[in-house]
Write a protein that holds these residues in place. Sequence first.
Motif, PDB file in Angstrom:
ATOM      1  N   LEU A 135       0.861  -1.192   0.000  1.00 23.72           N
ATOM      2  CA  LEU A 135       0.000   0.000   0.000  1.00 23.72           C
ATOM      3  C   LEU A 135       0.894   1.238   0.000  1.00 23.72           C
ATOM      4  CD1 LEU A 135      -2.749   1.455   0.449  1.00 23.72           C
ATOM      5  CD2 LEU A 135      -2.352   1.171   2.913  1.00 23.72           C
ATOM      6  N   VAL A 136       0.616   2.153  -0.930  1.00 26.82           N
ATOM      7  CA  VAL A 136       1.329   3.433  -0.918  1.00 26.82           C
ATOM      8  C   VAL A 136       0.289   4.545  -0.818  1.00 26.82           C
ATOM      9  CG1 VAL A 136       3.071   4.886  -2.006  1.00 26.82           C
ATOM     10  CG2 VAL A 136       3.128   2.407  -2.373  1.00 26.82           C
ATOM     11  N   LEU A 137       0.420   5.336   0.245  1.00 25.03           N
ATOM     12  CA  LEU A 137      -0.516   6.428   0.514  1.00 25.03           C
ATOM     13  C   LEU A 137       0.015   7.700  -0.132  1.00 25.03           C
ATOM     14  CD1 LEU A 137      -0.911   5.681   4.332  1.00 25.03           C
ATOM     15  CD2 LEU A 137      -2.513   5.042   2.496  1.00 25.03           C
ATOM     16  N   TYR A 138      -0.893   8.484  -0.746  1.00 28.98           N
ATOM     17  CA  TYR A 138      -0.459   9.725  -1.396  1.00 28.98           C
ATOM     18  C   TYR A 138      -1.315  10.886  -0.915  1.00 28.98           C
ATOM     19  CZ  TYR A 138       2.030   6.733  -4.681  1.00 28.98           C
ATOM     20  OH  TYR A 138       2.872   5.807  -5.227  1.00 28.98           O
ATOM     21  N   SER A 139      -0.688  12.054  -0.825  1.00 22.29           N
ATOM     22  CA  SER A 139      -1.451  13.289  -0.662  1.00 22.29           C
ATOM     23  C   SER A 139      -0.712  14.392  -1.397  1.00 22.29           C
ATOM     24  CB  SER A 139      -1.651  13.613   0.822  1.00 22.29           C
ATOM     25  OG  SER A 139      -0.417  13.757   1.481  1.00 22.29           O
ATOM     26  N   GLY A 140      -1.466  15.468  -1.676  1.00 22.17           N
ATOM     27  CA  GLY A 140      -0.901  16.557  -2.476  1.00 22.17           C
ATOM     28  C   GLY A 140      -1.773  16.784  -3.695  1.00 22.17           C
ATOM     29  N   SER A 141      -1.142  17.027  -4.831  1.00 20.32           N
ATOM     30  CA  SER A 141      -1.890  17.396  -6.041  1.00 20.32           C
ATOM     31  C   SER A 141      -2.808  16.264  -6.527  1.00 20.32           C
ATOM     32  CB  SER A 141      -0.895  17.745  -7.152  1.00 20.32           C
ATOM     33  OG  SER A 141      -1.578  17.811  -8.388  1.00 20.32           O
ATOM     34  N   ALA A 142      -4.133  16.518  -6.457  1.00 29.03           N
ATOM     35  CA  ALA A 142      -5.097  15.511  -6.925  1.00 29.03           C
ATOM     36  C   ALA A 142      -4.971  15.338  -8.440  1.00 29.03           C
ATOM     37  CB  ALA A 142      -6.518  15.933  -6.556  1.00 29.03           C
ATOM     38  N   GLY A 143      -4.699  16.456  -9.136  1.00 31.59           N
ATOM     39  CA  GLY A 143      -4.553  16.386 -10.596  1.00 31.59           C
ATOM     40  C   GLY A 143      -3.396  15.488 -10.979  1.00 31.59           C
ATOM     41  N   ALA A 144      -2.264  15.657 -10.298  1.00 31.85           N
ATOM     42  CA  ALA A 144      -1.092  14.828 -10.612  1.00 31.85           C
ATOM     43  C   ALA A 144      -1.382  13.364 -10.310  1.00 31.85           C
ATOM     44  CB  ALA A 144       0.119  15.306  -9.807  1.00 31.85           C
ATOM     45  N   PHE A 145      -2.105  13.109  -9.219  1.00 25.13           N
ATOM     46  CA  PHE A 145      -2.412  11.710  -8.893  1.00 25.13           C
ATOM     47  C   PHE A 145      -3.272  11.097  -9.990  1.00 25.13           C
ATOM     48  CE2 PHE A 145      -4.866   8.264  -7.033  1.00 25.13           C
ATOM     49  CZ  PHE A 145      -3.857   7.502  -6.467  1.00 25.13           C
ATOM     50  N   ASP A 146      -4.282  11.870 -10.463  1.00 22.78           N
ATOM     51  CA  ASP A 146      -5.159  11.337 -11.515  1.00 22.78           C
ATOM     52  C   ASP A 146      -4.370  11.026 -12.783  1.00 22.78           C
ATOM     53  OD1 ASP A 146      -7.405  11.264 -10.043  1.00 22.78           O
ATOM     54  OD2 ASP A 146      -8.164  13.213 -10.692  1.00 22.78           O
ATOM     55  N   VAL A 147      -3.497  11.956 -13.156  1.00 28.29           N
ATOM     56  CA  VAL A 147      -2.727  11.764 -14.391  1.00 28.29           C
ATOM     57  C   VAL A 147      -1.810  10.537 -14.272  1.00 28.29           C
ATOM     58  CG1 VAL A 147      -0.877  12.740 -15.826  1.00 28.29           C
ATOM     59  CG2 VAL A 147      -2.786  14.179 -15.088  1.00 28.29           C
ATOM     60  N   HIS A 148      -1.192  10.377 -13.095  1.00 23.48           N
ATOM     61  CA  HIS A 148      -0.156   9.339 -12.945  1.00 23.48           C
ATOM     62  C   HIS A 148      -0.626   8.115 -12.177  1.00 23.48           C
ATOM     63  CE1 HIS A 148       2.746  11.932 -14.811  1.00 23.48           C
ATOM     64  NE2 HIS A 148       2.531  12.883 -13.924  1.00 23.48           N
ATOM     65  N   ARG A 149      -1.953   8.004 -12.028  1.00 17.62           N
ATOM     66  CA  ARG A 149      -2.505   6.887 -11.239  1.00 17.62           C
ATOM     67  C   ARG A 149      -1.990   5.532 -11.723  1.00 17.62           C
ATOM     68  NH1 ARG A 149      -7.709   6.423  -8.614  1.00 17.62           N
ATOM     69  NH2 ARG A 149      -8.178   8.544  -9.254  1.00 17.62           N
ATOM     70  N   SER A 150      -1.949   5.367 -13.037  1.00 16.11           N
ATOM     71  CA  SER A 150      -1.538   4.072 -13.585  1.00 16.11           C
ATOM     72  C   SER A 150      -0.059   3.803 -13.287  1.00 16.11           C
ATOM     73  CB  SER A 150      -1.850   4.063 -15.084  1.00 16.11           C
ATOM     74  OG  SER A 150      -0.957   3.273 -15.773  1.00 16.11           O
ATOM     75  N   THR A 151       0.778   4.822 -13.463  1.00 14.56           N
ATOM     76  CA  THR A 151       2.213   4.643 -13.175  1.00 14.56           C
ATOM     77  C   THR A 151       2.422   4.348 -11.691  1.00 14.56           C
ATOM     78  OG1 THR A 151       2.846   6.086 -14.983  1.00 14.56           O
ATOM     79  CG2 THR A 151       4.457   5.819 -13.206  1.00 14.56           C
ATOM     80  N   LEU A 152       1.742   5.103 -10.837  1.00 11.48           N
ATOM     81  CA  LEU A 152       1.911   4.892  -9.393  1.00 11.48           C
ATOM     82  C   LEU A 152       1.373   3.526  -8.975  1.00 11.48           C
ATOM     83  CD1 LEU A 152       0.948   8.495  -8.192  1.00 11.48           C
ATOM     84  CD2 LEU A 152       3.242   7.526  -8.459  1.00 11.48           C
ATOM     85  N   GLY A 153       0.345   3.065  -9.695  1.00 11.42           N
ATOM     86  CA  GLY A 153      -0.232   1.750  -9.400  1.00 11.42           C
ATOM     87  C   GLY A 153       0.747   0.609  -9.672  1.00 11.42           C
ATOM     88  N   THR A 154       1.780   0.899 -10.449  1.00 10.89           N
ATOM     89  CA  THR A 154       2.824  -0.091 -10.712  1.00 10.89           C
ATOM     90  C   THR A 154       3.516  -0.539  -9.425  1.00 10.89           C
ATOM     91  OG1 THR A 154       3.257   0.948 -12.826  1.00 10.89           O
ATOM     92  CG2 THR A 154       5.022  -0.381 -11.937  1.00 10.89           C
ATOM     93  N   LEU A 155       3.565   0.370  -8.442  1.00  6.54           N
ATOM     94  CA  LEU A 155       4.322   0.090  -7.215  1.00  6.54           C
ATOM     95  C   LEU A 155       3.545  -0.758  -6.227  1.00  6.54           C
ATOM     96  CD1 LEU A 155       5.864   3.638  -6.672  1.00  6.54           C
ATOM     97  CD2 LEU A 155       6.860   1.670  -7.864  1.00  6.54           C
ATOM     98  N   GLY A 156       2.225  -0.791  -6.385  1.00  7.73           N
ATOM     99  CA  GLY A 156       1.372  -1.526  -5.451  1.00  7.73           C
ATOM    100  C   GLY A 156      -0.019  -0.900  -5.497  1.00  7.73           C
ATOM    101  N   THR A 157      -0.717  -0.933  -4.368  1.00  8.13           N
ATOM    102  CA  THR A 157      -2.027  -0.282  -4.313  1.00  8.13           C
ATOM    103  C   THR A 157      -1.825   1.189  -3.973  1.00  8.13           C
ATOM    104  OG1 THR A 157      -3.092  -2.326  -3.630  1.00  8.13           O
ATOM    105  CG2 THR A 157      -4.250  -0.277  -3.128  1.00  8.13           C
ATOM    106  N   ALA A 158      -2.199   2.061  -4.907  1.00  5.56           N
ATOM    107  CA  ALA A 158      -1.997   3.500  -4.715  1.00  5.56           C
ATOM    108  C   ALA A 158      -3.278   4.110  -4.143  1.00  5.56           C
ATOM    109  CB  ALA A 158      -1.656   4.158  -6.045  1.00  5.56           C
ATOM    110  N   ARG A 159      -3.183   4.714  -2.970  1.00  4.95           N
ATOM    111  CA  ARG A 159      -4.382   5.287  -2.345  1.00  4.95           C
ATOM    112  C   ARG A 159      -4.171   6.779  -2.087  1.00  4.95           C
ATOM    113  NH1 ARG A 159      -7.572   3.233   2.986  1.00  4.95           N
ATOM    114  NH2 ARG A 159      -8.909   5.043   3.150  1.00  4.95           N
TER     115      ARG A 159
END
Length: 296
Positions: A135-159
């Motif tokens: 599990l990797v927890l994220y906070s900060g830019s919601a726009g950046a998370f949306d754009v890079h959700r798939s890339t970040l999902g590579t690392l595990g479960t991106a929340r």
Amino acid sequence: MTDDNRTPVTVIGLGAMGRSLAGAFLDSGHPTTVWNRSAGRSEELAGRGATVAATAAEAIAASPIVVICVLDYDVVHEILDPLSGSVAGRTLVNLTNGTPRQARETAGWAADHGADYLDGGIMAVPMMIGRPEALVLYSGSAGAFDVHRSTLGTLGTARYLHADAGQASLYDLALLAAMYGMFGGFYHAAAMLGSEKVPSAEFAPLVVPWLNAMVGTLPVIAEAMDSGAGADDDSNLRMQLVSFANILTASREQGVSTELLEPMRALLDRAVTAHRDGGDVPNLVELLRADPTSAG
Ligand SMILES: NC(=O)c1ccc[n+]([C@@H]2O[C@H](COP(=O)([O-])OP(=O)(O)OC[C@H]3O[C@@H](n4cnc5c(N)ncnc54)[C@H](OP(=O)(O)O)[C@@H]3O)[C@@H](O)[C@H]2O)c1
């Protein structure tokens, strides 16, 4: 536009965790550039197709998304501050462990220099990275998370938690606090039984179901904390203080240090002083939150 596995990614910091993050990006096909302060950490990744940048500046220039995972935030700033002119238009994903205040300050630094910023808390060890249980927890830019959700999902479960960059760190450190409390209890228990030469491996199969059963009560306790109602579990704190004191007395008699458990006894004492019967478990959390010595 959202990204996919053709999106280039940079990983700065090739300690145990950074190498694992870079490996997961490579495994899923992302063109991956890596940089580390010391030589000798990138050979295996280079063999798997990573581009090894000669400088941190070169690494940042290589990808729209730059993941940094180093020892602490002082190191993050040591690396990034001299390169403030190079980060505009990139998404910085800082997976370094730190405090909410450090995350918010770094988000401010990124915004001042035109970068999107996500702060992350990795709730996993390196060997878990790339699997859903990481599990990797994220906070900060919601726009950046949306754009890079798939890339970040590579690392595990991106929340994604919140636009406040400090939230991932707050959750991360709170979860680690819960974990260290559990480990501390186990270490003490093992020392107690070890004082009578009971092997820890013999004891562990008893501990695991016991802790699992107790963990099952946490959602009920949490609801009581939130509602202000009593936990209604017939386990008042005055009674608990008596048995807790027995743990400490028995430990000393067995020659086992009580250093890990003394703070819990002090808190139970405070609760029993503040409430006639000690109240119940939610009172402990109230007392912790009202600690006048903890500000700042
Ligand atoms: N490993 C885990 O189980 C785990 C789990 C969750 C989260 N994390 C977090 O992930 C982060 C990295 O952990 P890790 O396990 O990869 O640690 P690590 O193996 O000790 O690696 C530390 C990294 O920081 C770099 N570094 C340290 N001081 C530096 C400096 N002054 N300038 C430039 N680079 C410097 C090191 O570079 P050099 O190679 O040049 O020394 C290395 O890349 C930490 O914040 C940690 O809390 C780790």
